[in-house]
Scaffold this motif. Sequence first.
Motif, PDB file in Angstrom:
ATOM      1  N   GLY A 423       0.834  -1.191   0.000  1.00 55.99           N
ATOM      2  CA  GLY A 423       0.000   0.000   0.000  1.00 55.99           C
ATOM      3  C   GLY A 423       0.871   1.244   0.000  1.00 55.99           C
ATOM      4  N   PHE A 424       0.412   2.284  -0.724  1.00 52.30           N
ATOM      5  CA  PHE A 424       1.154   3.531  -0.820  1.00 52.30           C
ATOM      6  C   PHE A 424       0.313   4.701  -0.328  1.00 52.30           C
ATOM      7  N   VAL A 425       0.977   5.656   0.337  1.00 56.95           N
ATOM      8  CA  VAL A 425       0.362   6.941   0.650  1.00 56.95           C
ATOM      9  C   VAL A 425       1.401   8.026   0.421  1.00 56.95           C
ATOM     10  N   GLY A 426       0.922   9.221   0.093  1.00 61.71           N
ATOM     11  CA  GLY A 426       1.839  10.330  -0.143  1.00 61.71           C
ATOM     12  C   GLY A 426       1.314  11.620   0.446  1.00 61.71           C
ATOM     13  N   GLY A 427       2.198  12.611   0.566  1.00 66.21           N
ATOM     14  CA  GLY A 427       1.805  13.935   1.022  1.00 66.21           C
ATOM     15  C   GLY A 427       1.312  13.949   2.450  1.00 66.21           C
ATOM     16  N   GLU A 428       0.215  14.673   2.693  1.00 64.54           N
ATOM     17  CA  GLU A 428      -0.314  14.821   4.043  1.00 64.54           C
ATOM     18  C   GLU A 428      -0.743  13.485   4.629  1.00 64.54           C
ATOM     19  N   ASN A 429      -1.271  12.587   3.790  1.00 61.27           N
ATOM     20  CA  ASN A 429      -1.641  11.255   4.283  1.00 61.27           C
ATOM     21  C   ASN A 429      -0.422  10.492   4.797  1.00 61.27           C
ATOM     22  N   ALA A 430       0.700  10.634   4.106  1.00 58.58           N
ATOM     23  CA  ALA A 430       1.931   9.966   4.534  1.00 58.58           C
ATOM     24  C   ALA A 430       2.460  10.571   5.821  1.00 58.58           C
ATOM     25  N   ARG A 431       2.359  11.886   5.936  1.00 60.35           N
ATOM     26  CA  ARG A 431       2.834  12.528   7.164  1.00 60.35           C
ATOM     27  C   ARG A 431       1.956  12.168   8.363  1.00 60.35           C
ATOM     28  N   TYR A 432       0.638  12.060   8.127  1.00 63.84           N
ATOM     29  CA  TYR A 432      -0.271  11.697   9.219  1.00 63.84           C
ATOM     30  C   TYR A 432      -0.022  10.272   9.696  1.00 63.84           C
ATOM     31  N   MET A 433       0.145   9.335   8.762  1.00 64.32           N
ATOM     32  CA  MET A 433       0.287   7.932   9.155  1.00 64.32           C
ATOM     33  C   MET A 433       1.535   7.705  10.004  1.00 64.32           C
ATOM     34  N   GLU A 434       2.517   8.602   9.893  1.00 65.87           N
ATOM     35  CA  GLU A 434       3.723   8.451  10.699  1.00 65.87           C
ATOM     36  C   GLU A 434       3.464   8.726  12.180  1.00 65.87           C
ATOM     37  N   THR A 435       2.306   9.306  12.483  1.00 63.34           N
ATOM     38  CA  THR A 435       1.930   9.524  13.885  1.00 63.34           C
ATOM     39  C   THR A 435       1.204   8.311  14.464  1.00 63.34           C
ATOM     40  N   GLN A 436       0.867   7.348  13.610  1.00 62.48           N
ATOM     41  CA  GLN A 436       0.135   6.164  14.046  1.00 62.48           C
ATOM     42  C   GLN A 436       1.085   5.014  14.382  1.00 62.48           C
ATOM     43  N   THR A 437       0.570   4.045  15.126  1.00 65.84           N
ATOM     44  CA  THR A 437       1.323   2.823  15.375  1.00 65.84           C
ATOM     45  C   THR A 437       1.209   1.914  14.156  1.00 65.84           C
ATOM     46  N   ASP A 438       2.085   0.923  14.077  1.00 71.05           N
ATOM     47  CA  ASP A 438       2.007  -0.039  12.979  1.00 71.05           C
ATOM     48  C   ASP A 438       0.667  -0.761  12.964  1.00 71.05           C
ATOM     49  N   GLU A 439       0.140  -1.054  14.160  1.00 67.83           N
ATOM     50  CA  GLU A 439      -1.137  -1.759  14.247  1.00 67.83           C
ATOM     51  C   GLU A 439      -2.288  -0.895  13.745  1.00 67.83           C
ATOM     52  N   GLU A 440      -2.262   0.387  14.067  1.00 67.31           N
ATOM     53  CA  GLU A 440      -3.299   1.306  13.585  1.00 67.31           C
ATOM     54  C   GLU A 440      -3.236   1.439  12.073  1.00 67.31           C
ATOM     55  N   ILE A 441      -2.043   1.498  11.530  1.00 67.22           N
ATOM     56  CA  ILE A 441      -1.881   1.582  10.074  1.00 67.22           C
ATOM     57  C   ILE A 441      -2.434   0.336   9.407  1.00 67.22           C
ATOM     58  N   LEU A 442      -2.105  -0.829   9.961  1.00 67.49           N
ATOM     59  CA  LEU A 442      -2.618  -2.081   9.397  1.00 67.49           C
ATOM     60  C   LEU A 442      -4.141  -2.100   9.417  1.00 67.49           C
ATOM     61  N   ASP A 443      -4.752  -1.629  10.487  1.00 69.18           N
ATOM     62  CA  ASP A 443      -6.213  -1.573  10.568  1.00 69.18           C
ATOM     63  C   ASP A 443      -6.785  -0.726   9.432  1.00 69.18           C
ATOM     64  N   ASP A 444      -6.182   0.437   9.198  1.00 67.78           N
ATOM     65  CA  ASP A 444      -6.671   1.323   8.137  1.00 67.78           C
ATOM     66  C   ASP A 444      -6.526   0.671   6.764  1.00 67.78           C
ATOM     67  N   VAL A 445      -5.394   0.028   6.534  1.00 64.27           N
ATOM     68  CA  VAL A 445      -5.156  -0.635   5.249  1.00 64.27           C
ATOM     69  C   VAL A 445      -6.165  -1.761   5.034  1.00 64.27           C
TER      70      VAL A 445
END
Length: 540
Positions: A423-445
């Motif tokens: 999965g790819f994200v860029g820009g503001e979405n990429a900057r926001y996801m860096e504030t999340q945990t790996d588990e939170e990111i996996l949930d969103d994906v």
Amino acid sequence: KGGKKGKHIFSTSFAWGKTIFLAVGTTLLLQSFRAVSKVAHLKTTSTSGITQEYDAVIVGAGWAGIRAAEILIKGGVENILVLEAHNYIGGRSKSINLDNSINNPSMHSNFTNIPIDMGAEWLYADTEMEDALINGGFMKGVQTRKPDAYFIPIADSAFYLQTDVEEVTDGGTNKNDAATVKTERMRDVNAKELERRVWGGFKKYRKTLLAKRGKDRSYWSAVEKYKERLTDEIDIQFLDMVLAAAGQVDLADDITKLSLAEHKINEHKPDPAYYTSVPGVGYGNAAAKYAAPFVAHKVQLNSKVTEIDYSNPSSALVSFTTNDEEESRVHAKTVLVTASLGVLKAGNIKFTPRLPHWKQEAIDGMGFGTMNKCVLIWNDPSAAIWPDAKEWIELLPPKDENSGKWTTFWNPTKYKGIPILVGFVGGENARYMETQTDEEILDDVMINLKAMFPTITLPDRHLVSRWGSEESVLGTYSYKIVGRNASKDQKQLRKAVENIWFAGEATSSWYGTTIGAWDTGEMAAKGMLKVLSTGTTSVN
């Protein structure tokens, strides 16, 4: 990462992850980096001792630094030192292998080991860099007879359309949830027709707009005007999807910042490229292997450059810290800075005296974005329930604010030999996801993947990159920002200041690519050789 005309996906761009399951063992690291273990004996000293002097010091061991070191050594300059802030050689080309090693020069021809490239993945064909890597045997296992032209989103995709089926009210607030959204795969012929009509219409509108007004503007401003012409909601969804995948993700920032005049998003036939992240290879592994014979023993890892004092025109003083926070200094007749534009923007390297206004103005004004990946890995071959004939999967959500939020997926399963989605994200979405945990990111994906493939299971492992948070990078690669002359900025950034040279993707017309890093590293090294051979102390 990326290409002169349009491919930047880290391909990063770049480069360049964190993991919830991989722990790099000490033994593996020692084995992987045995070639560079000699750096502990380099004669760099603390501030209280006598400093070592080098003919050249190179800041960064990515492709620009590697190529520059090679050219210098071939030119007879052996007294060089390469200072690399990471614990591996390769920079934004970073292979995390399933045996837990990172940028392992011994990986090649081990076809049972699978690299996961968190940064650059594609190698452009018909370039000097391609010739060097392929003819040198660094791409064994990579399909090189027929370059892949479908390595950017939209080119070869399965499209999944989401539509609202009902509005529900929860506490007085309307919202869409999984029960109110219908997801169906679009027929390829219908998707092609949308691309021809909707995106083709926008391309014509863009050209007309630029011809009439001349002055540059952001993609966003043009898109908002163009949307006024669209009456079908599906047309708007398709437009948002293209801009998210080929704009925000591929160019690493939001379309509010992208130059309408300078960027031609998805308007050209992509340059052919080879996919390098196959078993036994990997772009980061290739970088480490390429550097091993001539550069590795001259590299000092975990060494963060903090200041370059070039007030003495005959010998610059380079200060750096290591993991133990001890400060060391070395003298250098010439210095090459290949640090990322993100690091230069943040002022993490102090220049004494300050850089000239024209140089600092280019650094401050250029665009530098962030693109990240979430790599999902399954052990069971039957887990691959997505279309195996398509290299990209695109989700078209009903709300434009959701476009680009884990809606673009690369399918390298046929290359890797095991089920993998990226999965790819860029820009503001990429900057926001860096504030999340790996588990939170996996949930969103997984929310989006389950919408397209309801029976998909959780991956056995997953990896997440956070390039914007990595102190030694602070992003992935550069882009052409609205209102700037990108070509002028690249030249200004590349131009030497006294005995200090600059190289890297941001200094090249091949911005956002390893080719740009390679070429500018070579250019800088040739300039340094000229100064060292003639005994001059300044290039100006």
